[in-house]
Design a protein around this motif. Structure first.
Motif, PDB file in Angstrom:
ATOM      1  N   ARG A  97     -25.608   2.534  57.444  1.00 16.16           N
ATOM      2  CA  ARG A  97     -25.250   2.106  56.323  1.00 16.16           C
ATOM      3  C   ARG A  97     -24.930   3.292  55.541  1.00 16.16           C
ATOM      4  N   GLY A  98     -24.721   4.576  55.936  1.00 12.72           N
ATOM      5  CA  GLY A  98     -24.536   5.636  54.258  1.00 12.72           C
ATOM      6  C   GLY A  98     -23.305   6.039  55.369  1.00 12.72           C
ATOM      7  N   TYR A  99     -23.266   6.947  56.653  1.00 13.07           N
ATOM      8  CA  TYR A  99     -22.132   7.052  57.271  1.00 13.07           C
ATOM      9  C   TYR A  99     -21.599   7.409  58.437  1.00 13.07           C
ATOM     10  N   VAL A 100     -21.201   7.550  59.327  1.00  8.41           N
ATOM     11  CA  VAL A 100     -20.578   6.980  61.110  1.00  8.41           C
ATOM     12  C   VAL A 100     -20.681   7.816  61.442  1.00  8.41           C
ATOM     13  N   ASP A 101     -21.659   8.003  63.026  1.00 11.80           N
ATOM     14  CA  ASP A 101     -22.217   8.550  63.683  1.00 11.80           C
ATOM     15  C   ASP A 101     -21.471   9.409  64.389  1.00 11.80           C
ATOM     16  N   GLY A 102     -20.299   9.577  64.831  1.00  9.23           N
ATOM     17  CA  GLY A 102     -19.545  10.204  65.708  1.00  9.23           C
ATOM     18  C   GLY A 102     -18.143  10.263  64.945  1.00  9.23           C
ATOM     19  N   PRO A 103     -16.944  10.356  65.619  1.00  6.07           N
ATOM     20  CA  PRO A 103     -15.668  11.062  65.275  1.00  6.07           C
ATOM     21  C   PRO A 103     -14.582   9.379  65.065  1.00  6.07           C
ATOM     22  N   PRO A 104     -14.263   9.194  64.265  1.00  6.50           N
ATOM     23  CA  PRO A 104     -13.291   8.594  64.535  1.00  6.50           C
ATOM     24  C   PRO A 104     -12.708   8.361  65.946  1.00  6.50           C
TER      25      PRO A 104
END
Length: 199
Positions: A97-104
């Motif tokens: 919900r608040g971020y992406v848990d890893g690299p793009p």
């Protein structure tokens, strides 16, 4: 001008608590850097490129495009907010919900005078270490796009244009003529997309 919030080291959890919705910041080596309000030219460039990439990704059903207020947790000391980022469909489970848990899978930074050192040096190394396959540095001041692709050895190698065109590997089938970014007015996004996508 962007500045570090203090010399104190912060964790990614601290970063998420301190940076509110609508603010742009980066967590680099435990230091939070806040961005200055962007100029209108940079905003126009961001909007054009974001919409073009978003429409391409949607048309090809490749994943999701994120704008500059989404943090990517690389580890406890690093949480950049790329100006534009792409995450493949098979990695969308990392989106919280608040971020992406890893690299793009693809990061794009639009250079401003105060972000030059971070974009060309610090973020380049941060993205490389995190295994980001492709990093684009869009420099409006120099009218230059630097496309970096991560090699099997883990190093970034700059991809040169072929016949004036830069080809992405992270976005299969996507290519860009850097000159489009500097034209005034920029070409209509619908015409560019029609040229990129095969008939």
């Amino acid at each position: 001008m962007a500045s570090a919030t203090s010399i104190e080291r912060y964790t990614f959890e601290d970063f998420c608590l301190l940076i509110k919705d609508g603010q742009k910041g980066d967590l680099i080596d435990g230091v939070i850097y806040m961005a200055s309000p962007e100029n209108t030219d940079a905003n126009d460039l961001f909007g054009w490129l974001f919409r073009l990439l978003g429409d391409f990704v949607e048309e090809r059903d490749l994943g999701r495009i994120f704008g500059s207020r989404v943090a990517f947790r690389l580890d406890d000391d690093h949480g950049p907010e790329p100006d534009i980022a792409f995450v493949r469909t098979d990695r969308l489970h990392l989106v919280k919900r608040g971020y992406v848990d890893g690299p793009p899978d693809l990061a794009i930074e639009i250079v401003s005078p105060e972000s030059m050192e971070r974009d060309y040096v610090e973020k380049r190394e941060q993205y490389r270490q995190a295994g980001v396959p492709e990093y684009w540095i869009v420099d409006e001041m120099q009218q230059r796009v630097t496309l970096l692709k991560r090699s099997a050895s883990g190093a970034y190698r700059e991809a040169k244009p072929r016949k004036g065109v830069l080809h992405s590997q992270a976005l299969p089938g996507f290519w860009l003529r850097p000159e489009w970014l500097w034209q005034q007015p920029r070409p209509k996004k619908t015409r560019v997309l029609a040229e990129i996508l095969p008939a």
